[in-house]
Design an enzyme around this catalytic site. Structure first.
Site, short mmCIF file in Angstrom:
data_model
loop_
_atom_site.label_atom_id
_atom_site.label_comp_id
_atom_site.label_asym_id
_atom_site.label_seq_id
_atom_site.Cartn_x
_atom_site.Cartn_y
_atom_site.Cartn_z
N ASP A 124 5.71 21.56 11.95
CA ASP A 124 4.33 21.93 11.33
C ASP A 124 3.31 21.51 12.46
O ASP A 124 2.31 20.71 12.32
CB ASP A 124 4.17 21.02 10.22
N LYS A 151 -0.55 5.64 5.70
CA LYS A 151 -0.56 6.75 4.66
C LYS A 151 0.06 6.10 3.44
O LYS A 151 1.31 5.70 3.58
CB LYS A 151 0.08 7.97 5.36
N ILE A 188 -9.89 7.45 4.26
CA ILE A 188 -10.54 8.45 5.09
C ILE A 188 -10.03 9.59 5.03
O ILE A 188 -10.75 10.67 5.74
CB ILE A 188 -10.23 8.03 6.66
N GLY A 246 -1.57 16.83 1.53
CA GLY A 246 -0.89 17.27 0.66
C GLY A 246 0.28 16.17 0.20
O GLY A 246 0.84 16.43 -0.76
N SER A 247 0.44 15.23 1.16
CA SER A 247 1.63 14.20 0.79
C SER A 247 0.94 12.75 0.52
O SER A 247 1.61 12.03 -0.19
CB SER A 247 2.22 14.11 2.15
N GLY A 248 -0.31 12.65 0.36
CA GLY A 248 -0.97 11.46 0.01
C GLY A 248 -2.32 10.98 0.52
O GLY A 248 -2.82 11.89 1.19
#
Length: 988
Positions: A815, A715, A693, A697-699
């Site tokens: 963030d 994730k 979906i 940036g991390s996966g």
């Protein structure tokens, strides 16, 4: 045995002492009961009051926070500062008649203060209630308060006017009311406090505009006058010169106008004058030259004109800030004579001529910014003589000549901006490799020569921009050692040779600009580590070969320009996966069919100049032939047969392995944080393309529906724990943070899985996606109404406040953005994505109070973070303020409609400064710092009149949160209270 009767005087003395001792003991027993009742009244989560217990030999004088008079053991002082206690103001403490000083600073004292509740405290000398969460209007102090010397109510949420009774304390020496929400004007009654030494009323941005009364000059004992951000208008009164004892004068961030009075030169004791960010005009008063004790002078961001005289320049300043004015003329050489000068800011004026030749020779100069003036000549050679220079900013002038050789020995330099000048010659070898350099911008000059291999020593570089010069030669491979590099711009030079293949090792790279050079060879193909790259520009070179398909797998790339090269081959189908805002492959030698995902009119201009390309949709490109040749058909058939054969063999080997070896050994470990009715294998089997979906940036993120009916958001991070150490850091941060916290406004981590080849995080699935997707998408759902948006704002604030104030150690998210606030099926917000989160206590203890790179997302990063790299809660507060502005305006933080170099904070701030208090005279849109809300409120909403009022108040909170100065931003705990006060009518 004979007993002698005591003499009468001794008997009387003995009886008197006995009576006094009995009185003291009885009085002490009563005080003990008062203290125990207060302890029972307060919530004490830190256990600071644990030793407040009765018992023989346990005098209250030995209890924490209690100070007694040494002769008669009476309680004279109670200091409960930083105890972390919760509850209402403990008025019982004032029943201790000997008490003189009561300090409850930095706690959670709540509720209101009434005149009646304070009456028993009239005998106090010191009352400190700062940094709590008290609300409502200030109480009227009764005339009995004749002994009060210190009154500190800073950092609360008091509203309304400051009562006239605050001007009736006959002995008051310190009055601190900063950091509240007063709405009245500056109270003239305060000028009656003739004994006052310290007056602080700063950081009250909601105060009604008012003038600083001329009677302020009556406070002749005043040493500290702090009235920053208090709504002051009009002129600075001449009577300010009467404050002959003044050491600190701060009238900054107001709307003061007119000239700075000459009488300011009478402040012979003053050490610091802060008048920045006002509307002052006229020339600098020459009388300032009389202030021989003056160390810090900040007159920046006004409309001052004229010249800097030698008399003023000759003061031994520690810091001098005259930036953002209309000053002109040359800078007197005598300015360089100060032995104390550390900071000099002259930027954004019209100064001309050369900088003082000896600048930096006589002091340990630390910060110099003279950008955007008309300076000429060479840069002074002594700038770093004190070996302390960390920031050197001279861009936007006409400096010429070579870089001073002395700068190559300046080991302390970390921030250098020399761009947009006329500097020439070669850059000294050692300058490239200064060890502390974090930001080096020397673009748009006339520099030449090559980039030295010594640049590898500057291994902390985050930004390197050298474009628009005449550098030549090959780019040294040592540039690949700059592991922290986020921005590399070498465009517009004469570089040749191949692009170093090792450049793909720069894993933190976000922008790579190499256009307009003479690079040859192929584009590096192993680019999978560029997971943070957003911009790649290799245009106008002599590159050849094919376009690497791996570019299409870069998760956040949105700017790709490979135009005007000699690239050949077909356009990789993988490029269609990118979400591109800028796309240009024009003027190459590409051929073949344009991939379906790029075969649309918006991409046409970026494909021109490639005669071999064909299209199925775009008219400017000639159409492709639909019939396939027999050779192509035969090749397809053979390929299918080969795939079927290979698949059959692999299936056979798998069945055989299971038959003889049983199930393969599970090479990962699973940790559950919630009660789960499934195994890790159940989840791993569902991580398929059909369930994908999102990609970040991390996966990858998958929607996984289990047999039980439970839905998870899973994730899968890039690589394994041994392959991607940075991704491993994200994994550990998420687990360590979310694994130990529980809050209704923070996403729940269900379980994690870690192995050599995979790291997986499974969360509760949040149905409505992120706030960013909803707010900036086509369907707003309930967010079409303001009350729903407010509910999201308040819930998110609760989540962040929990992280900052209720977690031990405190957690900084780092963030905060709308895409990291998820909305469940009831549209309740959940703060998510803790991959960059930091626990302050652990990091400070380990010596990591500052980060090695800027973390966060563009548009949300606090301005000071990019320079200091320090991790504080105030960075999250700034980011949350941006989210509030998104909720109000419906715009992205870097919306193109704002114009060049402008973000949502600057756009709204300029609207606040330039708009009248009412747009049409009917009062409908006159809230929110004078902004015409009709111009900035999301047009997709249709707010009522009462909504407009509440939006204006929330806008004020957002502007507080996004203050350029961290000290002016409220804590998240205060933000929650501020938002609660603005809660839409009718909302629970």
């Amino acid at each position: 045995m004979t007993f002698l009767a005591p003499k009468p005087p001794l008997l009387i003395l003995f009886c008197a002492l006995s009576l006094c001792l009995s009185y003291v003991m009885a009085f002490s027993a009563g005080d003990t009961q008062i203290l125990l009742r207060v302890k029972a009244q307060l919530d004490d989560p830190k256990g600071k009051l644990n030793d407040w217990v009765p018992g023989s030999g346990r005098s209250p004088c030995n209890w924490t926070g209690i100070t007694c008079e040494p002769n008669n053991f009476s309680i004279v002082s109670i200091n409960m500062s930083d105890f972390g206690v919760h509850g209402a103001f403990p008025v019982r403490l004032c029943l201790i008649r000997t008490l003189q000083s009561l300090s409850l600073s930095n706690n959670y004292i709540n509720g209101t203060l009434s005149t009646q509740s304070l009456t028993p405290c009239s005998h106090l000398h010191v009352l400190e209630l700062d940094l709590n969460i008290l609300v409502g209007q200030l109480p009227d102090f009764s005339p009995e308060f004749t002994e009060l010397r210190v009154l500190n109510l800073e950092g609360n949420n008091f509203t309304g006017d400051i009562p006239a009774s605050f001007g009736r304390f006959p002995q008051l020496q310190v009055l601190k009311l900063s950091g509240n929400l007063f709405t009245g004007p500056f109270p003239p009654s305060l000028t009656n406090l003739s004994e006052l030494i310290h007056l602080s009323l700063a950081d009250n941005p909601t105060m009604k505009p008012s003038v600083l009364p001329a009677e302020i000059g009556n406070l002749t004992k005043l040493e500290w006058l702090y009235l920053s951000l208090t709504g002051l208008t009009g002129h600075i009164p001449d009577s300010i010169g009467n404050l002959v004892s003044l050491k600190n004068l701060d009238l900054s961030q107001n709307s003061l106008s007119g000239k700075i009075p000459e009488s300011i030169g009478s402040l012979r004791s003053v050490q610091q004058i802060e008048l920045f960010l006002n509307q002052l005009s006229g020339e600098l008063p020459e009388s300032i030259a009389n202030l021989t004790s003056l160390q810090n002078l900040d007159l920046s961001q006004n409309g001052l004109t004229g010249k800097l005289s030698a008399g003023i320049a000759g003061i031994h300043f520690v810091s001098l800030h005259l930036n953002d004015n209309l000053l002109d003329g040359s800078v007197p050489e005598i300015l360089a004579s100060s032995p104390d000068m550390l900071n000099l800011h002259l930027f954004n004026n019209s100064f001309s001529g050369s900088l003082p030749e000896n600048l930096g020779r006589n002091s340990a100069l630390q910060d110099l910014d003279v950008s955007t003036n008309k300076f000429t000549g060479q840069l002074p050679q002594y700038l770093c003589s004190g070996k302390n220079l960390s920031s050197l900013v001279t861009f936007g002038n006409q400096f010429s000549g070579n870089l001073p050789q002395t700068l190559s020995e300046c080991q302390s330099l970390s921030y250098v901006r020399l761009e947009q000048n006329e500097l020439s010659g070669e850059v000294p070898d050692k300058f490239w490799g200064l060890p502390l350099l974090a930001d080096l911008r020397i673009h748009n000059n006339r520099l030449n020569g090559s980039v030295s291999s010594s640049i590898s020593a500057a291994n902390g570089l985050v930004a390197l921009t050298i474009s628009g010069n005449s550098f030549s030669g090959e780019l040294p491979p040592q540039i690949c050692k700059l592991s922290e590099l986020e921005e590399l711009d070498v465009s517009g030079n004469h570089f040749s040779g191949e692009v170093p293949s090792c450049i793909t090792e720069l894993k933190k790279l976000q922008k790579l600009r190499m256009q307009q050079n003479m690079f040859t060879g192929e584009i590096p193909s192993h680019v999978s580590s560029w997971t943070q790259l957003t911009e790649l520009n290799l245009s106008k070179n002599q590159l050849s070969g094919s376009i690497p398909p791996a570019l299409g797998d870069l998760p956040v790339l949105n700017y790709l320009d490979l135009s005007d090269n000699f690239l050949t081959g077909e356009i990789p189908v993988d490029l269609a996966k990118l979400k591109l805002g800028q796309f240009n492959l024009s003027d190459n030698k590409l051929y073949g069919k344009i991939p379906a995902g790029l075969d649309y009119e918006p991409f046409a201009s970026g494909l021109m100049g490639n005669p071999g390309l064909c299209s199925s949709n775009m008219k400017p490109v000639h159409p492709c032939q639909r019939r396939k040749s027999p050779t192509v058909v035969l090749a397809i058939i053979l390929s299918i047969c080969v795939l079927l054969l290979v698949g059959s063999v692999l299936w056979y080997l798998k069945i055989r392995a299971q038959a003889f070896g049983g199930k393969p050994k599970r090479l990962y470990s699973v940790t559950s944080f919630q009660r789960v009715g499934f195994s890790g294998d159940d989840v791993l089997a569902s991580l398929t393309n059909e369930n994908l979906i999102a990609t970040g940036g991390s996966g990858h993120v998958y929607r996984v529906k289990l047999k039980s009916g439970q839905i998870l958001a899973v994730k899968k991070l890039w690589g394994g724990s041994s392959k991607e150490p940075e991704s491993e850091a994200v994994f550990r941060s998420e687990v360590e943070t979310l694994g130990r916290i529980r809050h209704g406004n923070i996403v729940k981590l269900v379980f994690c899985c870690s192995g050599e080849d995979c790291r997986i995080l499974a969360y509760e699935y949040i149905e409505n996606g992120s706030l960013g997707d909803v707010l900036h998408g086509e369907k707003l759902g309930p967010l079409v109404d303001w009350p729903a948006r407010f509910s999201v704002a308040l819930g998110s604030a609760h989540g962040l406040a929990y992280l900052h104030h209720d977690c031990v150690p405190a957690i900084v998210h780092r963030d905060v953005k709308s895409n990291n606030i998820l909305l469940d099926k009831e549209w309740t917000p959940r703060v998510a994505d803790f991959g960059l989160a930091k626990t302050l206590e652990r990091d400070v203890a380990a010596g990591h109070s500052s980060m090695s790179r800027v973390a966060g997302s563009y548009g949300y990063i606090a301005p000071e973070y990019a320079y200091t790299l320090k991790v504080t809660e105030k960075s999250d507060v700034y980011s949350f303020g941006v989210v509030l502005l998104e909720l109000i305006t419906g715009k992205r933080p870097n919306d193109l409609s704002f114009g060049e170099n402008k973000d949502i904070v600057k756009w709204v701030t300029e609207a606040a400064l330039s708009s009248p208090f009412s747009s049409d005279g009917d009062g409908e849109h006159d809230e929110g710092c004078g902004v015409d809300l009709g111009q900035i409120v999301d047009p997709r909403m249709n707010p009522s009149t009462s909504d407009f009022e509440e939006i204006g108040k929330v806008l004020s909170v957002a502007l507080l949160c996004t203050s350029a100065f961290p000290i002016n931003r409220p804590s998240m705990r205060r933000v929650v209270e501020l938002l609660k006060d603005q809660k839409p009518s009718g909302q629970k």
